[in-house]
Scaffold this active site. Structure first.
Site, short mmCIF file in Angstrom:
data_model
loop_
_atom_site.label_atom_id
_atom_site.label_comp_id
_atom_site.label_asym_id
_atom_site.label_seq_id
_atom_site.Cartn_x
_atom_site.Cartn_y
_atom_site.Cartn_z
N ARG A 124 -0.92 -8.57 13.34
CA ARG A 124 -1.30 -7.60 12.22
C ARG A 124 -2.19 -8.26 11.10
O ARG A 124 -3.14 -7.73 10.83
CB ARG A 124 -0.31 -6.85 11.60
CG ARG A 124 0.37 -5.86 12.91
CD ARG A 124 1.65 -5.36 12.40
NE ARG A 124 1.92 -4.59 11.31
CZ ARG A 124 2.99 -4.26 10.46
NH1 ARG A 124 4.23 -4.90 11.11
NH2 ARG A 124 2.98 -3.81 9.29
N ARG A 147 -10.15 0.59 8.41
CA ARG A 147 -9.69 -0.91 8.55
C ARG A 147 -10.67 -1.47 9.38
O ARG A 147 -10.87 -2.63 9.78
CB ARG A 147 -8.37 -0.69 9.65
CG ARG A 147 -7.11 -0.66 8.80
CD ARG A 147 -6.12 -0.77 10.29
NE ARG A 147 -4.91 -1.37 9.95
CZ ARG A 147 -3.77 -0.96 9.35
NH1 ARG A 147 -3.77 0.29 8.80
NH2 ARG A 147 -2.67 -1.63 9.28
N ARG A 203 10.99 -0.34 11.43
CA ARG A 203 9.78 -0.30 12.46
C ARG A 203 9.81 -1.17 13.66
O ARG A 203 10.05 -2.64 13.51
CB ARG A 203 8.75 -0.45 11.64
CG ARG A 203 8.11 0.72 10.85
CD ARG A 203 6.86 0.80 9.79
NE ARG A 203 5.89 0.00 10.18
CZ ARG A 203 4.60 -0.21 9.59
NH1 ARG A 203 4.77 0.37 8.29
NH2 ARG A 203 3.87 -1.05 9.71
N LYS A 255 0.79 -1.23 -0.03
CA LYS A 255 0.21 -0.01 0.15
C LYS A 255 0.87 1.28 0.19
O LYS A 255 0.75 2.10 -0.83
CB LYS A 255 -0.74 -0.01 1.09
CG LYS A 255 -1.81 -1.31 1.38
CD LYS A 255 -2.69 -1.08 2.48
CE LYS A 255 -2.18 -1.25 3.93
NZ LYS A 255 -1.17 -2.53 4.25
N ARG A 309 12.13 -5.35 5.48
CA ARG A 309 11.65 -3.70 5.08
C ARG A 309 12.80 -2.83 5.96
O ARG A 309 12.97 -2.99 7.19
CB ARG A 309 10.45 -3.30 5.36
CG ARG A 309 10.07 -1.96 5.26
CD ARG A 309 8.65 -1.57 5.24
NE ARG A 309 7.94 -2.26 6.33
CZ ARG A 309 6.60 -2.17 6.37
NH1 ARG A 309 5.83 -1.48 5.38
NH2 ARG A 309 5.97 -2.60 7.65
P1 AP5 Z 1 4.85 -1.69 1.75
O1 AP5 Z 1 4.59 -0.75 0.62
O2 AP5 Z 1 5.49 -0.87 2.90
O3 AP5 Z 1 3.72 -2.12 2.46
P2 AP5 Z 1 2.16 -1.88 3.31
O4 AP5 Z 1 1.13 -2.40 2.62
O5 AP5 Z 1 2.27 -0.26 3.10
O6 AP5 Z 1 2.59 -2.40 4.40
P3 AP5 Z 1 2.49 -1.98 5.98
O7 AP5 Z 1 3.35 -2.81 7.01
O8 AP5 Z 1 2.95 -0.36 6.14
O9 AP5 Z 1 0.93 -1.83 6.49
P4 AP5 Z 1 0.46 -2.09 7.78
O10 AP5 Z 1 -1.11 -2.07 7.17
O11 AP5 Z 1 0.70 -3.27 8.68
O12 AP5 Z 1 0.93 -0.55 8.52
P5 AP5 Z 1 0.38 0.64 8.81
O13 AP5 Z 1 1.50 1.64 8.79
O14 AP5 Z 1 -0.73 0.94 8.10
O15 AP5 Z 1 5.82 -2.89 1.43
C1 AP5 Z 1 6.29 -3.70 2.31
C2 AP5 Z 1 7.96 -4.21 1.75
O16 AP5 Z 1 7.69 -4.80 0.71
C3 AP5 Z 1 8.70 -2.97 1.57
O17 AP5 Z 1 10.12 -3.21 2.07
C4 AP5 Z 1 8.68 -2.70 -0.04
O18 AP5 Z 1 9.84 -2.27 -0.50
C5 AP5 Z 1 8.28 -4.23 -0.21
N1 AP5 Z 1 7.36 -4.31 -1.56
C6 AP5 Z 1 6.19 -3.50 -1.77
N2 AP5 Z 1 5.84 -4.05 -2.90
C7 AP5 Z 1 6.43 -5.07 -3.39
C8 AP5 Z 1 6.36 -5.71 -4.68
N3 AP5 Z 1 5.48 -5.69 -5.51
N4 AP5 Z 1 7.48 -6.60 -4.93
C9 AP5 Z 1 8.22 -6.95 -3.79
N5 AP5 Z 1 8.47 -6.00 -2.69
C10 AP5 Z 1 7.56 -5.26 -2.48
O19 AP5 Z 1 -0.18 0.34 10.18
C11 AP5 Z 1 0.58 0.05 11.39
C12 AP5 Z 1 -0.14 -0.05 12.84
O20 AP5 Z 1 -0.89 1.15 12.90
C13 AP5 Z 1 -1.56 -1.05 12.82
O21 AP5 Z 1 -0.81 -2.29 12.92
C14 AP5 Z 1 -2.39 -0.58 13.62
O22 AP5 Z 1 -1.83 -0.98 14.97
C15 AP5 Z 1 -2.13 1.04 13.41
N6 AP5 Z 1 -3.04 1.50 12.35
C16 AP5 Z 1 -2.68 2.31 11.23
N7 AP5 Z 1 -3.92 2.56 10.84
C17 AP5 Z 1 -4.79 2.22 11.54
C18 AP5 Z 1 -6.31 2.37 11.28
N8 AP5 Z 1 -7.02 2.75 10.58
N9 AP5 Z 1 -7.11 1.57 12.37
C19 AP5 Z 1 -6.36 1.21 13.55
N10 AP5 Z 1 -5.02 1.09 13.71
C20 AP5 Z 1 -4.36 1.47 12.71
#
Ligand code: AP5
Ligand code: ZN
Length: 213
Positions: free
Chosen positions: A170, A86, A159, A13, A125
């Site tokens: 997660r 979410r 992270r 994402k 990552r």
């Molecule tokens: P990346 O693009 O970083 O993936 P992502 O989908 O953004 O993953 P996240 O881990 O950031 O998502 P998340 O939903 O767990 O975290 P968030 O910060 O939202 O890619 C990942 C890796 O793969 C990178 O190294 C990249 O280079 C590589 N990659 C990408 N695409 C690729 C491809 N096609 N091929 C190969 N490699 C690739 O949330 C974190 C925490 O915050 C949650 O657990 C929760 O506690 C809280 N939180 C956030 N939002 C909310 C909400 N709305 N409600 C409640 N709690 C929330």
């Protein structure tokens, strides 16, 4: 154009959102980034969110919807919701926030991925501490080891929630609380599935084709 990027942790994402910001001038609204910013700044929201995020659980609906409400007007030219909504409750809050501004979603892009491959993606990552460029131990190392391709910084960070145990939690949260909001958007005819297992470029091309259709 306001769109949602939906998918489990590591689906790509953030990677795809950043690319859309660069190519289309849209604005990325990532609740994860906002929460990490709040933790870094030591705000009350950050203090509440810190432990919850470290456990891989979801932060409260009220907190994240308030964050989105605060930032939505920065994205008048088009928002990419990354990691929000979410839960069903958040999806309903977003409907209201958008309706209040006479805005509406044009696409909900579901990144379809294989969860086992994601653990490897996430645990490898790391990001540039200065400009935030995303890297990966195997699939995307800086061209010159230890130096950011974009800004030349030599400082990188990982992270605290990117360890296998927290990632599994997660994913469980995603399956239990987030995947069930898909039917809400399917009923509105907004969901488009994209194969998230291709290369970053292949996924980007699929998303572009959808947005330009
Ligand atoms: P990346 O693009 O970083 O993936 P992502 O989908 O953004 O993953 P996240 O881990 O950031 O998502 P998340 O939903 O767990 O975290 P968030 O910060 O939202 O890619 C990942 C890796 O793969 C990178 O190294 C990249 O280079 C590589 N990659 C990408 N695409 C690729 C491809 N096609 N091929 C190969 N490699 C690739 O949330 C974190 C925490 O915050 C949650 O657990 C929760 O506690 C809280 N939180 C956030 N939002 C909310 C909400 N709305 N409600 C409640 N709690 C929330
Ligand atoms: Zn950098």
């Amino acid at each position: 154009m306001d769109i949602i990027l939906l998918g489990p942790p590591g689906a790509g994402k953030g990677t795809q959102a950043k690319r859309l910001v660069a190519t289309r001038g849209m604005v990325q609204l990532s609740t994860g980034d906002m929460l990490r910013g709040a933790i870094k700044a030591g705000t009350p929201v950050g203090m509440q969110a810190k432990e919850v995020m470290a456990r891989g659980e979801l932060v409260s609906d009220a907190i994240v919807s308030a964050l989105i409400g605060e930032h939505l007007d920065e994205a008048n030219g088009g928002a990419i919701f990354d990691g929000y909504p979410r839960t069903r409750h958040q999806a309903e809050a977003l409907e209201m926030l958008l309706a209040d501004r006479s805005r509406e979603l044009s696409h909900v892009i579901e990144l379809v991925v294989d969860e086992d491959a994601l653990v490897e993606r996430i645990c490898g990552r790391f990001t540039c501490a200065k400009c935030g460029e995303l890297y990966h131990d195997v699939s995307k190392r800086p061209e010159k080891d230890g130096v950011c391709d974009v800004c030349g910084s030599t400082e990188f960070k990982r992270r605290p929630d990117d360890n296998e145990e927290t990632v599994r939690k997660r994913m469980e949260e995603y399956r239990a609380k987030t995947a069930p909001i898909l039917p809400f958007y399917e009923e509105q005819g907004l969901v488009r599935k994209v194969d998230g297992m291709g290369t970053v470029e292949a996924v980007a091309a699929e998303i572009d084709a959808l947005l330009d259709a």
